[in-house]
Design a protein around this motif. Sequence first.
Motif, PDB file in Angstrom:
ATOM      1  N   ARG A  47       0.848  -1.186   0.000  1.00 55.30           N
ATOM      2  CA  ARG A  47       0.000   0.000   0.000  1.00 55.30           C
ATOM      3  C   ARG A  47       0.884   1.235   0.000  1.00 55.30           C
ATOM      4  N   ASP A  48       0.460   2.237  -0.747  1.00 59.46           N
ATOM      5  CA  ASP A  48       1.137   3.530  -0.764  1.00 59.46           C
ATOM      6  C   ASP A  48       0.059   4.607  -0.680  1.00 59.46           C
ATOM      7  N   PRO A  49      -0.238   5.104   0.536  1.00 62.27           N
ATOM      8  CA  PRO A  49      -1.338   6.053   0.716  1.00 62.27           C
ATOM      9  C   PRO A  49      -1.171   7.347  -0.089  1.00 62.27           C
ATOM     10  N   ALA A  50       0.034   7.634  -0.548  1.00 67.20           N
ATOM     11  CA  ALA A  50       0.263   8.859  -1.304  1.00 67.20           C
ATOM     12  C   ALA A  50      -0.135   8.722  -2.771  1.00 67.20           C
ATOM     13  N   ARG A  51      -0.458   7.498  -3.212  1.00 72.92           N
ATOM     14  CA  ARG A  51      -0.777   7.264  -4.624  1.00 72.92           C
ATOM     15  C   ARG A  51      -2.211   6.785  -4.796  1.00 72.92           C
ATOM     16  N   LYS A  52      -2.711   6.953  -5.975  1.00 70.31           N
ATOM     17  CA  LYS A  52      -3.991   6.374  -6.385  1.00 70.31           C
ATOM     18  C   LYS A  52      -3.708   5.520  -7.598  1.00 70.31           C
ATOM     19  N   PRO A  53      -4.053   4.264  -7.640  1.00 70.33           N
ATOM     20  CA  PRO A  53      -4.633   3.495  -6.537  1.00 70.33           C
ATOM     21  C   PRO A  53      -3.620   3.265  -5.417  1.00 70.33           C
ATOM     22  N   GLN A  54      -4.145   3.042  -4.234  1.00 70.02           N
ATOM     23  CA  GLN A  54      -3.258   2.913  -3.079  1.00 70.02           C
ATOM     24  C   GLN A  54      -2.476   1.605  -3.051  1.00 70.02           C
ATOM     25  N   TRP A  55      -3.001   0.554  -3.666  1.00 77.48           N
ATOM     26  CA  TRP A  55      -2.314  -0.729  -3.683  1.00 77.48           C
ATOM     27  C   TRP A  55      -1.635  -0.926  -5.021  1.00 77.48           C
ATOM     28  N   GLY A  56      -0.436  -1.496  -5.009  1.00 79.87           N
ATOM     29  CA  GLY A  56       0.263  -1.741  -6.265  1.00 79.87           C
ATOM     30  C   GLY A  56       1.523  -2.563  -6.054  1.00 79.87           C
ATOM     31  N   VAL A  57       2.212  -2.839  -7.155  1.00 79.99           N
ATOM     32  CA  VAL A  57       3.475  -3.572  -7.106  1.00 79.99           C
ATOM     33  C   VAL A  57       4.534  -2.644  -6.534  1.00 79.99           C
ATOM     34  N   ARG A  58       5.194  -3.105  -5.469  1.00 82.58           N
ATOM     35  CA  ARG A  58       6.254  -2.328  -4.814  1.00 82.58           C
ATOM     36  C   ARG A  58       7.321  -3.288  -4.313  1.00 82.58           C
ATOM     37  N   ALA A  59       8.562  -2.905  -4.486  1.00 78.72           N
ATOM     38  CA  ALA A  59       9.677  -3.753  -4.061  1.00 78.72           C
ATOM     39  C   ALA A  59       9.619  -4.069  -2.567  1.00 78.72           C
ATOM     40  N   ASP A  60       9.102  -3.151  -1.765  1.00 80.96           N
ATOM     41  CA  ASP A  60       9.031  -3.363  -0.317  1.00 80.96           C
ATOM     42  C   ASP A  60       7.727  -4.039   0.109  1.00 80.96           C
ATOM     43  N   GLY A  61       6.969  -4.566  -0.841  1.00 83.38           N
ATOM     44  CA  GLY A  61       5.673  -5.162  -0.537  1.00 83.38           C
ATOM     45  C   GLY A  61       5.752  -6.590  -0.035  1.00 83.38           C
ATOM     46  N   ALA A  62       4.580  -7.103   0.317  1.00 79.43           N
ATOM     47  CA  ALA A  62       4.459  -8.490   0.757  1.00 79.43           C
ATOM     48  C   ALA A  62       4.486  -9.404  -0.465  1.00 79.43           C
ATOM     49  N   PRO A  63       5.074 -10.585  -0.330  1.00 82.81           N
ATOM     50  CA  PRO A  63       5.106 -11.510  -1.467  1.00 82.81           C
ATOM     51  C   PRO A  63       3.688 -11.797  -1.980  1.00 82.81           C
ATOM     52  N   ALA A  64       3.554 -11.859  -3.298  1.00 79.58           N
ATOM     53  CA  ALA A  64       2.258 -12.148  -3.902  1.00 79.58           C
ATOM     54  C   ALA A  64       2.494 -12.929  -5.189  1.00 79.58           C
ATOM     55  N   GLN A  65       1.728 -13.998  -5.352  1.00 80.71           N
ATOM     56  CA  GLN A  65       1.896 -14.845  -6.528  1.00 80.71           C
ATOM     57  C   GLN A  65       0.518 -15.241  -7.059  1.00 80.71           C
ATOM     58  N   THR A  66       0.363 -15.124  -8.389  1.00 79.76           N
ATOM     59  CA  THR A  66      -0.885 -15.485  -9.065  1.00 79.76           C
ATOM     60  C   THR A  66      -0.559 -16.367 -10.262  1.00 79.76           C
ATOM     61  N   ARG A  67      -1.273 -17.476 -10.382  1.00 80.87           N
ATOM     62  CA  ARG A  67      -1.151 -18.327 -11.568  1.00 80.87           C
ATOM     63  C   ARG A  67      -2.251 -17.915 -12.550  1.00 80.87           C
ATOM     64  N   LEU A  68      -1.870 -17.668 -13.795  1.00 78.45           N
ATOM     65  CA  LEU A  68      -2.818 -17.286 -14.836  1.00 78.45           C
ATOM     66  C   LEU A  68      -2.788 -18.326 -15.942  1.00 78.45           C
ATOM     67  N   ARG A  69      -3.970 -18.640 -16.486  1.00 81.75           N
ATOM     68  CA  ARG A  69      -4.069 -19.611 -17.584  1.00 81.75           C
ATOM     69  C   ARG A  69      -5.145 -19.148 -18.550  1.00 81.75           C
ATOM     70  N   VAL A  70      -4.834 -19.156 -19.830  1.00 81.23           N
ATOM     71  CA  VAL A  70      -5.802 -18.774 -20.859  1.00 81.23           C
ATOM     72  C   VAL A  70      -6.822 -19.903 -21.019  1.00 81.23           C
ATOM     73  N   LEU A  71      -8.113 -19.540 -20.939  1.00 86.30           N
ATOM     74  CA  LEU A  71      -9.189 -20.510 -21.159  1.00 86.30           C
ATOM     75  C   LEU A  71      -9.790 -20.365 -22.556  1.00 86.30           C
ATOM     76  N   ALA A  72      -9.871 -19.122 -23.043  1.00 87.77           N
ATOM     77  CA  ALA A  72     -10.474 -18.892 -24.359  1.00 87.77           C
ATOM     78  C   ALA A  72     -10.002 -17.557 -24.908  1.00 87.77           C
ATOM     79  N   ARG A  73     -10.015 -17.474 -26.239  1.00 83.20           N
ATOM     80  CA  ARG A  73      -9.695 -16.236 -26.957  1.00 83.20           C
ATOM     81  C   ARG A  73     -10.821 -16.014 -27.959  1.00 83.20           C
ATOM     82  N   GLN A  74     -11.335 -14.782 -27.996  1.00 78.29           N
ATOM     83  CA  GLN A  74     -12.440 -14.496 -28.912  1.00 78.29           C
ATOM     84  C   GLN A  74     -12.579 -13.001 -29.115  1.00 78.29           C
ATOM     85  N   ASP A  75     -12.636 -12.590 -30.373  1.00 81.51           N
ATOM     86  CA  ASP A  75     -12.937 -11.198 -30.734  1.00 81.51           C
ATOM     87  C   ASP A  75     -12.092 -10.180 -29.973  1.00 81.51           C
ATOM     88  N   GLY A  76     -10.798 -10.419 -29.888  1.00 80.37           N
ATOM     89  CA  GLY A  76      -9.915  -9.466 -29.233  1.00 80.37           C
ATOM     90  C   GLY A  76      -9.970  -9.485 -27.719  1.00 80.37           C
TER      91      GLY A  76
END
Length: 152
Positions: A47-76
């Motif tokens: 969190r960085d209260p001085a910015r909008k949005p307040q939450w974001g990627v920051r080197a001093d942040g808590a570890p966070a990991q997300t797995r992403l997988r494509v299920l479908a592609r259609q019309d852009g």
Amino acid sequence: LLAAKRLEAHSPLASMFAAREVEKRYLAVVAAPVPWEERVVDHPIARDPARKPQWGVRADGAPAQTRLRVLARQDGRVLLEANPVTGRTNQIRIHCAAEGHPLLGDAVYGGPPAPRLFLHAWTLEFPMLDGQRRRIVSPIPAGFPEVVNPFA
């Protein structure tokens, strides 16, 4: 949302989340192109209260990991399955935006305009106290099939 009906079930439930034994899967729609089929996003979030949005990627942040997988592609558009390994505030939205694929309708994190935010809590799977696994599935809301049909 998962809640314990009885007080004696609350502590084990909280422990399951802390031990990452609860598997959460979301559906997210982003604009193409997405040049990969699967990806693990690993960026710390803070969190960085001085910015909008307040939450974001920051080197001093808590570890966070997300797995992403494509299920479908259609019309852009691309339908992703997002599986947050950790549980940070706005994690899926932040990670998709950080990878250059903000969610449709996510004005906060730079997503293309849409009638709604295209993020849906799809399934929740967790161990029951008797050792069996329970899976809860939330139906895909109206509007998702018009953008990307996950069953095409």
